[in-house]
Each structure stands twice: as structure tokens, then as C-alpha cells.
Design an enzyme around this catalytic site. Structure first.
Site, PDB file in Angstrom:
ATOM      1  N   HIS A  95      -7.339  -5.957  -0.796  1.00  0.00           N
ATOM      2  CA  HIS A  95      -6.019  -5.071  -0.876  1.00  0.00           C
ATOM      3  C   HIS A  95      -4.833  -5.610  -0.326  1.00  0.00           C
ATOM      4  O   HIS A  95      -3.958  -5.536  -0.632  1.00  0.00           O
ATOM      5  CB  HIS A  95      -6.579  -3.502   0.057  1.00  0.00           C
ATOM      6  CG  HIS A  95      -5.575  -2.531  -0.364  1.00  0.00           C
ATOM      7  ND1 HIS A  95      -4.990  -1.911  -1.417  1.00  0.00           N
ATOM      8  CD2 HIS A  95      -4.999  -1.834   0.924  1.00  0.00           C
ATOM      9  CE1 HIS A  95      -3.955  -1.218  -1.105  1.00  0.00           C
ATOM     10  NE2 HIS A  95      -3.997  -1.168   0.311  1.00  0.00           N
ATOM     11  N   SER A 138       0.728  -1.214   0.012  1.00  0.00           N
ATOM     12  CA  SER A 138      -0.228   0.048  -0.003  1.00  0.00           C
ATOM     13  C   SER A 138       0.876   1.263  -0.044  1.00  0.00           C
ATOM     14  O   SER A 138       1.786   1.550  -1.061  1.00  0.00           O
ATOM     15  CB  SER A 138      -0.998  -0.176   1.289  1.00  0.00           C
ATOM     16  OG  SER A 138      -2.058   1.088   1.023  1.00  0.00           O
ATOM     17  N   ASP A 145      -9.471  -4.997  -5.908  1.00  0.00           N
ATOM     18  CA  ASP A 145      -8.808  -4.528  -4.678  1.00  0.00           C
ATOM     19  C   ASP A 145      -9.848  -3.316  -4.288  1.00  0.00           C
ATOM     20  O   ASP A 145     -10.486  -2.427  -5.132  1.00  0.00           O
ATOM     21  CB  ASP A 145      -7.509  -3.445  -5.139  1.00  0.00           C
ATOM     22  CG  ASP A 145      -6.708  -3.165  -3.951  1.00  0.00           C
ATOM     23  OD1 ASP A 145      -7.583  -2.366  -2.979  1.00  0.00           O
ATOM     24  OD2 ASP A 145      -5.637  -3.187  -3.811  1.00  0.00           O
TER      25      ASP A 145
END
Length: 273
Positions: free
Chosen positions: A247, A90, A217
Site C-alpha cells: 500500500h 491513501s 495492495d
């Protein structure tokens, strides 16, 4: 109080620095860390500045503080290995890419997992997508600085059992285990500033990149995030689309695939070196 949740797994002369995401913890990299270590790698899962405490701790830091802790961790690891790789999840992927852009002679390869420039996945409300773009301006004006975006299910996880465990830890207040339940607006503003910078600097990333992203996602759309990296970095890329995760791909249903792809990618580069 901030706890030190980082961990170091000594192995061979090939090292991997693992970087967690915004409001996350090194725990979200633990399964990957163990997989890399079992394959022989030396692994250091670092903790970003301001993390593993409360929201006030996080809001006292900026993206520059987070990146400074990455640089410090990279220095720690480079003293112990010959080949250094960096991988992030991320926002951690943005920091990994920045390290590769800044120190091309140091970083031999990059793991880009669920990279997030924009919070534009299918679970993010329209109002939030529009508001997040304005957060740097609101921070400069000192507006809404006590506000947080509270995450809603599925929390980046398709695996319902893991989702329940992570959610229970988040809402119990154990931020050192599963991170914060909310994303403070000041921290989100800092991440937006980092993302803006890295959009401009992707071409300076010359190291090979393993880009892994879920096609479903819930937080960061694959086309506006992962494809951006694939299109603009200067180094060779390997793009892997995951079809049974959301995610947090390092702990979701296809975590084993993330390990296998990462081991093969980094080993191939190390052998060439």
C-alpha cells in the site's frame, strides 16, 4: 503533544503539495519529496490537522479540519510558484482530488497514490471490511468511540527492512515519525464520510491524474479504489500498476518508480502550460 513535521523544499516555479494518509505523517512522503526537489520542483509536504500527536488529538478533528489544512497549505505554496500540483497517498489522495475538484483553476495535475475509498485489501479481515462501512452510523450513536483498529503486518510494506523500521517507530509511540499504530474508529468514520463525498464528486476533477497503485495492495484493492478514479474523473489519466509493492508505495520497494513517473508527469504538464 502535536509536533509540526511539515517541511518546505524551495525550487523552481513548479510546486508540488504532498499530502500524507490517515494516521500518517509527512515522513511517508519524504523520499518522494526529495526526488521531486532534486528534479527542480518546489515541494511542500504538509501535515494534516490533528496528526503527529496521539489518538485523542486526531479524534478531536474531522475530515473538514483535515481539508482546511490542505487548503491552507495550498495557499502557502501558490504564493511561491506559478504552477501548482497536488499529490496524496491513501486518504491523502482523496484530499488531493477534492482540492482539484474545488479549485480547477489552481491545480494543474494530481498524483493519486494508493487512493483509498474502501479498506478492502487482502490483509483486512472480513469483519473489519463489514464494520468499517457502519462506522459513520456508530459515530452518530456515540458507540465504540474509544476503540481503534490496530494494524497488523505487513503494515502496507512489502520491503521487510523498511517494514521493521516503521513498525518499531509506530509501536514506540513516536507518532511524529511513523504515525499511529491504531486507527481510531471516529477518525475512520470521518474518512468514510470523505470517501462517500468524493465518490460523488470525481467527475468534477478536470486536471490530469497520475494514478499509481499496487496490484497487490494489502489495504485498498486496486479495482475498487484506483480504477474508480480512472473511470470517473473528467481529466486525462495515466494509470500505473506496481507489481512489487504493497500500500505505501511512496516508501516501498518501487519508490524510485513513483518518483520517476511523478517527475515526468508533472514536468510534461508544466512544459505544456
Amino acid at each position: 503533544m502535536i509536533q509540526d513535521s511539515s517541511y518546505f523544499l524551495p525550487g523552481n516555479h513548479n510546486g508540488v503539495l504532498l499530502i500524507h494518509g490517515l494516521t500518517g505523517t509527512p515522513n511517508e512522503m519524504r523520499i518522494l519529496a526529495k526526488g521531486l526537489h532534486q528534479a527542480g520542483f518546489t515541494v511542500y509536504a504538509m501535515q494534516l490537522a490533528g496528526h503527529c500527536g496521539d489518538e485523542a488529538d486526531l479524534c478531536q478533528t474531522s475530515w473538514r479540519d483535515w481539508y482546511a489544512s490542505v487548503q491552507e497549505a495550498a495557499q502557502f505554496l501558490r504564493e511561491r510558484v506559478d504552477n501548482l500540483f497536488v499529490a496524496g497517498l491513501s486518504m491523502g489522495a482523496l484530499l488531493a482530488l477534492k482540492l482539484a475538484a474545488d479549485q480547477p483553476e489552481l491545480v494543474k495535475g494530481v498524483g493519486v497514490y494508493g487512493v483509498t475509498f474502501s479498506y478492502d485489501g487482502w490483509s483486512i479481515p472480513l469483519w473489519a471490511k463489514q464494520l468499517f462501512v457502519l462506522l459513520p452510523v456508530l459515530k452518530k450513536l456515540h458507540l465504540f468511540q474509544k476503540t481503534s483498529f490496530i494494524e497488523k503486518p505487513p503494515y502496507g510494506l512489502k520491503d521487510e527492512r523498511i517494514r521493521a523500521t516503521v513498525a518499531a517507530s509506530m509501536f514506540s509511540g513516536d507518532s511524529a515519525s511513523a504515525g499511529l499504530a491504531g486507527n481510531p474508529f471516529p477518525a475512520l468514520a470521518e474518512m468514510q464520510a470523505l470517501a462517500k463525498l468524493m465518490r460523488q464528486r470525481l467527475s468534477q476533477v478536470k486536471a490530469p491524474c497520475l494514478i499509481m497503485h499496487s496490484g497487490h495492495d494489502d489495504i485498498a484493492n486496486i479495482n475498487t479504489n484506483a480504477r474508480l478514479v480512472e473511470k470517473h474523473v473528467s481529466g486525462p489519466t495515466r494509470f500505473v500498476v506496481l507489481d512489487d509493492s504493497y500500500h505505501l508505495i511512496t516508501i516501498d520497494r518501487q519508490r524510485r518508480e513513483v518518483i520517476n513517473q511523478s517527475v515526468a508527469f508533472f514536468e510534461n504538464i508544466a512544459q505544456s502550460a
